[in-house]
Motif scaffolding. Structure first.
Motif, PDB file in Angstrom:
ATOM      1  N   TYR A  74       0.800  -1.227   0.000  1.00 53.67           N
ATOM      2  CA  TYR A  74       0.000   0.000   0.000  1.00 53.67           C
ATOM      3  C   TYR A  74       0.835   1.282   0.000  1.00 53.67           C
ATOM      4  N   ASP A  75       2.158   1.160   0.028  1.00 51.76           N
ATOM      5  CA  ASP A  75       3.037   2.334   0.009  1.00 51.76           C
ATOM      6  C   ASP A  75       2.999   2.957  -1.384  1.00 51.76           C
ATOM      7  N   LEU A  76       2.528   4.189  -1.480  1.00 53.30           N
ATOM      8  CA  LEU A  76       2.367   4.872  -2.768  1.00 53.30           C
ATOM      9  C   LEU A  76       3.545   5.769  -3.120  1.00 53.30           C
ATOM     10  N   SER A  77       4.622   5.711  -2.355  1.00 56.56           N
ATOM     11  CA  SER A  77       5.789   6.551  -2.614  1.00 56.56           C
ATOM     12  C   SER A  77       6.268   6.379  -4.047  1.00 56.56           C
ATOM     13  N   GLY A  78       6.562   7.496  -4.685  1.00 62.05           N
ATOM     14  CA  GLY A  78       7.100   7.459  -6.041  1.00 62.05           C
ATOM     15  C   GLY A  78       6.072   7.251  -7.128  1.00 62.05           C
ATOM     16  N   SER A  79       4.796   7.180  -6.765  1.00 64.23           N
ATOM     17  CA  SER A  79       3.750   7.032  -7.781  1.00 64.23           C
ATOM     18  C   SER A  79       2.981   8.344  -7.880  1.00 64.23           C
ATOM     19  N   GLY A  80       2.342   8.524  -9.015  1.00 67.99           N
ATOM     20  CA  GLY A  80       1.543   9.724  -9.205  1.00 67.99           C
ATOM     21  C   GLY A  80       0.805   9.677 -10.526  1.00 67.99           C
ATOM     22  N   PRO A  81      -0.013  10.678 -10.771  1.00 64.94           N
ATOM     23  CA  PRO A  81      -0.857  10.666 -11.969  1.00 64.94           C
ATOM     24  C   PRO A  81      -0.102  10.776 -13.286  1.00 64.94           C
ATOM     25  N   GLU A  82       1.168  11.170 -13.237  1.00 69.59           N
ATOM     26  CA  GLU A  82       1.912  11.359 -14.488  1.00 69.59           C
ATOM     27  C   GLU A  82       2.260  10.047 -15.181  1.00 69.59           C
ATOM     28  N   SER A  83       2.425   8.956 -14.434  1.00 65.98           N
ATOM     29  CA  SER A  83       2.738   7.675 -15.066  1.00 65.98           C
ATOM     30  C   SER A  83       2.441   6.524 -14.106  1.00 65.98           C
TER      31      SER A  83
END
Length: 111
Positions: free
Chosen positions: A4-13
């Motif tokens: 569940y760690d979302l570090s380094g993710s985002g809407p750009e890719s």
């Protein structure tokens, strides 16, 4: 690693994290933020792939047969080798976290 760690993710890719790889299979985590396969493109891979949605949701389409369906948290699907498929959409309100298991991959020719 925490799934569940979302570090380094985002809407750009989309984010693809390899988790485990052996000679028999590969497991990866995918984090999608309202992503979809580009219009007119299909995945057509030479190996089988089993996916499960851990959180969020996604709309998938297969060709031959032409089917569209939704996967919610806990739902899974197995794509046999060469079953053309695409992601029509992923959740726009929260990240969609997937696990993908790739197996029966053709072995590279030895030189």
């Amino acid at each position: 690693m925490n799934l569940y760690d979302l570090s380094g993710s985002g809407p750009e890719s989309e984010k693809f994290d390899p988790l485990l790889s052996t000679d028999q299979f590969r497991i990866e985590r995918i984090i999608s933020h309202a992503h979809a396969t580009p219009e007119g493109e299909w995945y057509d891979q030479a190996w089988d792939e089993w996916v499960i949605v851990i959180s969020g949701s996604a709309g998938l389409r297969t060709a031959n047969p032409d089917q569209e369906f939704t996967l919610n948290a806990g739902d899974s699907y197995c794509f046999p080798a060469h079953q053309r498929h695409r992601v029509e959409w992923t959740d726009s309100d929260q990240p969609t976290i997937w696990l993908a298991v790739h197996y029966n991959e053709p072995k590279e020719a030895e030189s």
